[in-house]
Structure formats: C-alpha cells, structure tokens
Design an enzyme around this catalytic site. Sequence first.
Site, PDB file in Angstrom:
ATOM      1  N   PRO A 137      37.895  15.870  20.868  1.00  0.00           N
ATOM      2  CG  PRO A 137      39.397  14.107  20.526  1.00  0.00           C
ATOM      3  CD  PRO A 137      39.292  15.596  20.499  1.00  0.00           C
ATOM      4  CG  ASP A 138      32.792  12.251  22.937  1.00  0.00           C
ATOM      5  OD1 ASP A 138      33.551  11.441  22.369  1.00  0.00           O
ATOM      6  OD2 ASP A 138      31.568  12.265  22.760  1.00  0.00           O
ATOM      7  CG  PHE A 139      36.927  10.503  27.861  1.00  0.00           C
ATOM      8  CD1 PHE A 139      37.913  11.248  27.250  1.00  0.00           C
ATOM      9  CD2 PHE A 139      36.986  10.341  29.243  1.00  0.00           C
ATOM     10  CE1 PHE A 139      38.926  11.829  27.990  1.00  0.00           C
ATOM     11  CE2 PHE A 139      37.993  10.920  29.992  1.00  0.00           C
ATOM     12  CZ  PHE A 139      38.958  11.664  29.363  1.00  0.00           C
ATOM     13  NE  ARG A 140      32.777   6.688  29.472  1.00  0.00           N
ATOM     14  CZ  ARG A 140      33.274   7.672  30.207  1.00  0.00           C
ATOM     15  NH1 ARG A 140      33.082   8.927  29.855  1.00  0.00           N
ATOM     16  NH2 ARG A 140      33.966   7.417  31.299  1.00  0.00           N
ATOM     17  CG  ASN A 145      34.145  19.585  29.190  1.00  0.00           C
ATOM     18  OD1 ASN A 145      33.950  18.381  29.343  1.00  0.00           O
ATOM     19  ND2 ASN A 145      33.411  20.333  28.391  1.00  0.00           N
ATOM     20  CG  ASP A 184      37.585  22.032  27.134  1.00  0.00           C
ATOM     21  OD1 ASP A 184      37.168  22.965  27.847  1.00  0.00           O
ATOM     22  OD2 ASP A 184      36.807  21.253  26.538  1.00  0.00           O
ATOM     23  CG  HIS A 243      36.192  15.444  36.231  1.00  0.00           C
ATOM     24  ND1 HIS A 243      35.524  14.774  35.235  1.00  0.00           N
ATOM     25  CD2 HIS A 243      35.554  15.104  37.386  1.00  0.00           C
ATOM     26  CE1 HIS A 243      34.527  14.066  35.778  1.00  0.00           C
ATOM     27  NE2 HIS A 243      34.524  14.253  37.069  1.00  0.00           N
ATOM     28  CB  CYS A 276      57.827  20.368  47.942  1.00  0.00           C
ATOM     29  SG  CYS A 276      57.598  21.585  46.627  1.00  0.00           S
ATOM     30  CB  CYS A 289      59.111  21.420  41.894  1.00  0.00           C
ATOM     31  SG  CYS A 289      58.945  22.542  43.275  1.00  0.00           S
ATOM     32  N   GLY A 314      25.752  17.855  26.772  1.00  0.00           N
ATOM     33  CA  GLY A 314      26.932  17.156  26.266  1.00  0.00           C
ATOM     34  C   GLY A 314      27.651  16.262  27.250  1.00  0.00           C
ATOM     35  CG  ASP A 371      23.685   9.423  23.339  1.00  0.00           C
ATOM     36  OD1 ASP A 371      24.046  10.420  23.989  1.00  0.00           O
ATOM     37  OD2 ASP A 371      24.471   8.546  22.948  1.00  0.00           O
TER      38      ASP A 371
HETATM   39  P1  CNA Z   1      31.660  11.456  27.543  1.00  0.00           P
HETATM   40  O1  CNA Z   1      31.453  10.289  28.453  1.00  0.00           O
HETATM   41  O2  CNA Z   1      32.632  11.319  26.438  1.00  0.00           O
HETATM   42  O3  CNA Z   1      30.212  11.796  26.943  1.00  0.00           O
HETATM   43  C1  CNA Z   1      30.016  12.825  26.023  1.00  0.00           C
HETATM   44  C2  CNA Z   1      28.530  12.883  25.690  1.00  0.00           C
HETATM   45  O4  CNA Z   1      28.348  13.979  24.825  1.00  0.00           O
HETATM   46  C3  CNA Z   1      27.999  11.637  24.982  1.00  0.00           C
HETATM   47  O5  CNA Z   1      26.726  11.305  25.511  1.00  0.00           O
HETATM   48  C4  CNA Z   1      27.899  12.080  23.519  1.00  0.00           C
HETATM   49  O6  CNA Z   1      26.837  11.431  22.828  1.00  0.00           O
HETATM   50  C5  CNA Z   1      27.599  13.546  23.694  1.00  0.00           C
HETATM   51  N1  CNA Z   1      28.055  14.362  22.565  1.00  0.00           N
HETATM   52  C6  CNA Z   1      29.270  14.362  21.968  1.00  0.00           C
HETATM   53  N2  CNA Z   1      29.323  15.288  20.989  1.00  0.00           N
HETATM   54  C7  CNA Z   1      28.083  15.866  20.962  1.00  0.00           C
HETATM   55  C8  CNA Z   1      27.515  16.880  20.168  1.00  0.00           C
HETATM   56  N3  CNA Z   1      28.188  17.505  19.183  1.00  0.00           N
HETATM   57  N4  CNA Z   1      26.220  17.233  20.414  1.00  0.00           N
HETATM   58  C9  CNA Z   1      25.514  16.640  21.398  1.00  0.00           C
HETATM   59  N5  CNA Z   1      26.010  15.669  22.185  1.00  0.00           N
HETATM   60  C10 CNA Z   1      27.290  15.288  21.968  1.00  0.00           C
HETATM   61  O7  CNA Z   1      32.051  12.755  28.348  1.00  0.00           O
HETATM   62  P2  CNA Z   1      31.615  13.205  29.803  1.00  0.00           P
HETATM   63  O8  CNA Z   1      32.049  14.618  29.924  1.00  0.00           O
HETATM   64  O9  CNA Z   1      30.217  12.843  30.102  1.00  0.00           O
HETATM   65  O10 CNA Z   1      32.549  12.267  30.692  1.00  0.00           O
HETATM   66  C11 CNA Z   1      33.254  12.737  31.688  1.00  0.00           C
HETATM   67  C12 CNA Z   1      34.772  12.715  31.420  1.00  0.00           C
HETATM   68  C13 CNA Z   1      35.168  13.133  30.034  1.00  0.00           C
HETATM   69  C14 CNA Z   1      35.417  13.735  32.278  1.00  0.00           C
HETATM   70  O11 CNA Z   1      36.310  13.097  33.136  1.00  0.00           O
HETATM   71  C15 CNA Z   1      36.176  14.706  31.366  1.00  0.00           C
HETATM   72  O12 CNA Z   1      37.345  15.183  31.978  1.00  0.00           O
HETATM   73  C16 CNA Z   1      36.444  13.936  30.173  1.00  0.00           C
HETATM   74  N6  CNA Z   1      36.766  14.611  28.905  1.00  0.00           N
HETATM   75  C17 CNA Z   1      36.857  15.963  28.825  1.00  0.00           C
HETATM   76  C18 CNA Z   1      37.165  16.563  27.610  1.00  0.00           C
HETATM   77  C19 CNA Z   1      37.273  18.049  27.547  1.00  0.00           C
HETATM   78  O13 CNA Z   1      37.747  18.672  28.485  1.00  0.00           O
HETATM   79  N7  CNA Z   1      36.804  18.655  26.451  1.00  0.00           N
HETATM   80  C20 CNA Z   1      37.359  15.780  26.471  1.00  0.00           C
HETATM   81  C21 CNA Z   1      37.271  14.384  26.587  1.00  0.00           C
HETATM   82  C22 CNA Z   1      36.959  13.822  27.811  1.00  0.00           C
END
Ligand code: CNA
Length: 257
Positions: A13-16, A87, A89, A106, A117, A138, A177, A204
């Site tokens: 899952p993404d964050f937002r 990311n 991951d 990140h 240490c 450690c 993304g 978006d």
């Molecule tokens: P975010 O803020 O969650 O934004 C993700 C963006 O991707 C949004 O605009 C969504 O609309 C868009 N999106 C999601 N799924 C799709 C899809 N299938 N197709 C097209 N667009 C899509 O994430 P950001 O990376 O912009 O924010 C930065 C944070 C999120 C960083 O600090 C990351 O470490 C952190 N994060 C990373 C992971 C990961 O490693 N996979 C997961 C969740 C959060």
Amino acid sequence: MVGAGISTPSGIPDFRSPGRGLYSSLQQYDIPYPEAIFELSFFFRNPKPFFTLAKELYPGNFRPNVTHYFLRLLHDKGLLLRLYTQNIDGLERASGIPASKLVEAHGTFASATCTICLRSCPGEDFWADVLADRVPSCRVCTGIVKPDIVFFGEPLPERFLLHVADFPMADLLVILGTSLEVEPFASLSEGVCSSVPRVLINQDVVGTFAWHPRGRDVVQLGDVVHSVEKLVKLLGWTEEMRDLVRRETEKVPRVNR
Ligand code: CNA
C-alpha cells in the site's frame, strides 16, 4: 523519480491513498498516530512497530511489477541516467537495476547501523531477528540496530547529492507513482532545464504539474501499470518487456511465509 504508487500493483500500500493507504491501516501496529512509525523518539521508546513493518516488507514477500521492469529496461538500453526513488521496499534492486544507478532517497533495508556505536552492517545480519519478531541488536555493543531507513528529521543519504549533477544533465524526466508531497524529494521535479520534457504517470495530477505546469509537460493519468504498458507499446518494446518479465519471474521464486 518514483514513489509508493509504482509498488501498489505489487501489493504494497502507498501512504496516502484514502482508505487503502498504509497510514489508514496502521492501527495493527500499535502506534499513537501513523507518522510515529518513522519517528526516532518513538522508535527508541518502542522499536517493535517499526520492525513489524520491516517484516512485512521483507525482500521476497513482494515482487517487482511491469513498472519496475520498465525502468530496468531503460537501464538495459543505456537510457537510465539515474533512478531516484522514495520507496523503501527494495523492488528497484530486485528488478535488477544496479545500486550505482539508484538513489534511494528515503533509505534502504539493504544495510543497517547500530544506534549506539554506529557500526554499519549488511541487511543479512538483521533479517533473521526481524523475521523471528526480535529487535535486532549490535554484536559489538548490544545497541539496537536500525535499518538505514530515513526517519523524520534525519538527513537524506549522501547519494541524494548526486541530483546536483544529474538533473541538469537529463534530457527527459519521467515521474511515476508519487504524490510529490514530500520535500526535498518533490522539488527535484523542478531540477531539469525548462526545455526538458517532464512526463508524469500517476493516478492524479500532483505537485508542480498542477500548480506550475511547464509547456512541454506530459501527464498520463490512470493506473501506472496500464500507462506503462501503453508507453512500452508506443516504443515498440512490448516483446522485449514480456521476455524480461518472463526471465526475471522464473529467476526469483516467491517466498511464502
Ligand atoms: P504517496 O504520498 O503515498 O503517493 C503515492 C501516489 O501514487 C499518489 O499520488 C497515488 O495517487 C499514486 N498511486 C498509487 N497507486 C497508483 C497506481 N496503481 N497507479 C498510479 N498511481 C498510483 O507516496 P510517495 O512515494 O509520493 O510519498 C513518499 C513517501 C511514501 C516516502 O517517504 C516513502 O518511503 C513512502 N512509502 C513507500 C512505500 C514503498 O516503499 N513501497 C510504501 C508506502 C509509503
């Protein structure tokens, strides 16, 4: 430039994204508010929730998708100057893009540092503990070993500075993304010359594409996999992509826990 949206098709899952983002589903982690999982002050009081998340993201639990392999194909063709990712991951590495081509802005689970240490160790040294639900410590001083993920307030990895040379050199910027909400990463999108086309592939319109678009900007909205497949087709790379994905999928057996 990429963000969490390129890994949602891999099942992370993404964050937002409302309702299905990580921040909406963090209740299971026993934290007071979502951001606490990446806060040092909280981590030192209770490191467990962070390591629960780390266990979720264990390399092998998830596979790169077409988007990661598209970036790999750009590299194979000598077209990738650098991949800047937010990311954590590790799917860019898993797709076969060498670390020298990556800026993991990140941080990464590929290495870790003792919080006392400051001894550095490779990821292999802590995964066994994390998978067994133990907080890794450690071997030298018994301090908590923290994977090299950038927490709020921590400096970005030194490699992030590569942007100073990379962005003025780029002749195309592809952004996939990401919500372009997290600084200083988001502002990289303005680092290319004004004559350089920028392509946003996202669900978006975000960031500078919304409030300060440039004349040569291209925006492709919708699901990232669908958009990438469309682009690959336009480039005439569909067969090559299929072969690459097939080869890589056969190589990496999925680990089921
Ligand atoms: P975010 O803020 O969650 O934004 C993700 C963006 O991707 C949004 O605009 C969504 O609309 C868009 N999106 C999601 N799924 C799709 C899809 N299938 N197709 C097209 N667009 C899509 O994430 P950001 O990376 O912009 O924010 C930065 C944070 C999120 C960083 O600090 C990351 O470490 C952190 N994060 C990373 C992971 C990961 O490693 N996979 C997961 C969740 C959060």
